[in-house]
Design a protein around this motif. Sequence first.
Motif, PDB file in Angstrom:
ATOM      1  N   ALA A  58       4.421  -5.238  12.813  1.00  0.00           N
ATOM      2  CA  ALA A  58       3.060  -4.693  12.913  1.00  0.00           C
ATOM      3  C   ALA A  58       3.026  -3.399  12.098  1.00  0.00           C
ATOM      4  O   ALA A  58       4.068  -2.899  11.661  1.00  0.00           O
ATOM      5  CB  ALA A  58       2.690  -4.422  14.370  1.00  0.00           C
ATOM      6  N   ALA A  59       1.845  -2.856  11.897  1.00  0.00           N
ATOM      7  CA  ALA A  59       1.699  -1.607  11.153  1.00  0.00           C
ATOM      8  C   ALA A  59       2.474  -0.486  11.848  1.00  0.00           C
ATOM      9  O   ALA A  59       2.644  -0.489  13.065  1.00  0.00           O
ATOM     10  CB  ALA A  59       0.223  -1.239  11.036  1.00  0.00           C
ATOM     11  N   ALA A 152       0.324  -3.830   8.469  1.00  0.00           N
ATOM     12  CA  ALA A 152       0.626  -5.058   9.200  1.00  0.00           C
ATOM     13  C   ALA A 152       0.770  -6.184   8.176  1.00  0.00           C
ATOM     14  O   ALA A 152       0.090  -6.178   7.147  1.00  0.00           O
ATOM     15  CB  ALA A 152      -0.495  -5.367  10.186  1.00  0.00           C
ATOM     16  N   ASN A 153       1.677  -7.106   8.412  1.00  0.00           N
ATOM     17  CA  ASN A 153       1.904  -8.240   7.507  1.00  0.00           C
ATOM     18  C   ASN A 153       2.290  -7.787   6.097  1.00  0.00           C
ATOM     19  O   ASN A 153       1.909  -8.427   5.114  1.00  0.00           O
ATOM     20  CB  ASN A 153       0.679  -9.159   7.448  1.00  0.00           C
ATOM     21  CG  ASN A 153       0.312  -9.702   8.809  1.00  0.00           C
ATOM     22  OD1 ASN A 153       1.188 -10.141   9.562  1.00  0.00           O
ATOM     23  ND2 ASN A 153      -0.962  -9.642   9.147  1.00  0.00           N
TER      24      ASN A 153
END
Length: 170
Positions: A58-59, A152-153
């Motif tokens: 996640a971020a 994120a990602n």
Amino acid sequence: MGRTFLVVVGLLIMGSAAPAFAAPVTANKQAKAVVDILPPIAVRKLQDLNFATLGVVAAGTATVNPNTDVMTTTGGVTWVGGTPYSAMFEAVAPTKSVVHIRVPRASIVVTRVGGTETMIVDTFTISGAANRNVVAKEPFAFSVGGTLRVNANQAEGTYVGTFDVDLQYN
């Protein structure tokens, strides 16, 4: 029969200005333009800022401390390998002086090698004082850390960017 004349001299003096035929008054004075050119500070990079290898679910952030090279992470970012370390510089001032070390106030972009994905590095910090009294021609070192903002990602890969460090002395 005698005549009496009144002569008003005071009005003539008070009402009189410079004679109409007087030349304009001018004055000239010269000033010099002076400048001292000082030799530059010699500075070299000893190592880059390295956030090592991170895992992302996640971020979050990764921050490298320039005094200790310890990295801390937040959110969904974890340190999974490699050795994090701050950027290190060595400089030499030509004269005994006060050196002002300036790191970026704005963020920089790091871009994935072979791709277009990016992240931000900001909150740059320096080891020790930003203003230092230095001895002429004696090397002094300092380190620069910062915070990596991971999305994120975030796509996997190696990310690279550059930042400037400015040194001024007086």
